[in-house]
Design a protein around this motif. Sequence first.
Motif, PDB file in Angstrom:
ATOM      1  N   PHE A 160       6.591  -6.772  -5.963  1.00 60.51           N
ATOM      2  CA  PHE A 160       5.930  -5.619  -5.357  1.00 60.51           C
ATOM      3  C   PHE A 160       5.386  -6.089  -4.021  1.00 60.51           C
ATOM      4  N   MET A 161       4.864  -5.169  -3.214  1.00 57.90           N
ATOM      5  CA  MET A 161       4.338  -5.520  -1.891  1.00 57.90           C
ATOM      6  C   MET A 161       2.909  -5.036  -1.721  1.00 57.90           C
ATOM      7  N   THR A 162       2.191  -5.723  -0.852  1.00 57.50           N
ATOM      8  CA  THR A 162       0.921  -5.240  -0.332  1.00 57.50           C
ATOM      9  C   THR A 162       1.010  -5.297   1.196  1.00 57.50           C
ATOM     10  N   ALA A 163       0.182  -4.512   1.832  1.00 53.49           N
ATOM     11  CA  ALA A 163       0.128  -4.503   3.297  1.00 53.49           C
ATOM     12  C   ALA A 163      -1.237  -3.967   3.702  1.00 53.49           C
ATOM     13  N   GLU A 164      -1.522  -4.051   4.974  1.00 60.44           N
ATOM     14  CA  GLU A 164      -2.770  -3.509   5.512  1.00 60.44           C
ATOM     15  C   GLU A 164      -2.465  -2.720   6.775  1.00 60.44           C
ATOM     16  N   ILE A 165      -3.331  -1.768   7.042  1.00 59.63           N
ATOM     17  CA  ILE A 165      -3.304  -1.054   8.314  1.00 59.63           C
ATOM     18  C   ILE A 165      -4.580  -1.435   9.037  1.00 59.63           C
ATOM     19  N   GLU A 166      -4.414  -1.978  10.229  1.00 62.97           N
ATOM     20  CA  GLU A 166      -5.551  -2.354  11.075  1.00 62.97           C
ATOM     21  C   GLU A 166      -5.321  -1.776  12.461  1.00 62.97           C
ATOM     22  N   ALA A 167      -6.256  -0.977  12.902  1.00 63.09           N
ATOM     23  CA  ALA A 167      -6.201  -0.382  14.240  1.00 63.09           C
ATOM     24  C   ALA A 167      -4.863   0.303  14.503  1.00 63.09           C
ATOM     25  N   GLY A 168      -4.385   1.055  13.500  1.00 60.66           N
ATOM     26  CA  GLY A 168      -3.166   1.819  13.669  1.00 60.66           C
ATOM     27  C   GLY A 168      -1.885   1.006  13.616  1.00 60.66           C
TER      28      GLY A 168
END
Length: 168
Positions: free
Chosen positions: A146-154
């Motif tokens: 599975f995956m994880t990710a982040e959104i930072e400042a668009g």
Amino acid sequence: MRLLLMSDTHLPRRAKALPQELLEQLPHADVVFHAGDWVDTATLDLLEAGSTRLFGVYGNNDGPELRARLPEVARVELDGLRFGVVHETGAAQGRERRCAERFPDVDVLVFGHSHIPWDSTTDDGRLRLLNPGSPTDRRTQPYCTFMTAEIEAGRLTAVELHKLPPRR
């Protein structure tokens, strides 16, 4: 904003439950994506109850109950990033071009179906394609994933493929 991405859970056909390692990520995710082939409504109920925001679609193995509750394609904008979710994108060859044509209004496309993890970007850098693989059915792959990710400042950052230990 923390994202959790999964697809092709195929419960209870391929496993009796979602892996503990994936479930431990659920409370930390602001948004959960599931790119289809749930097979059972219990998994949908679990993720709806355990996540702040869930965006999922139905897959080719999902029956009428799931199709009544989920769209074929989902779209959402998160912190200025436009996401699309779909189950199947066709053959690997030419995928970036086909998806860019089909989803011109999307920055990140989450998809499934193949059970093969995928992380690529179109030649022009406009569209990123992510397939988290399957957390329950590795098929020809060495690991369930599975995956994880982040959104930072668009911006999409910290995209990580999680390889699960073999089930006992």
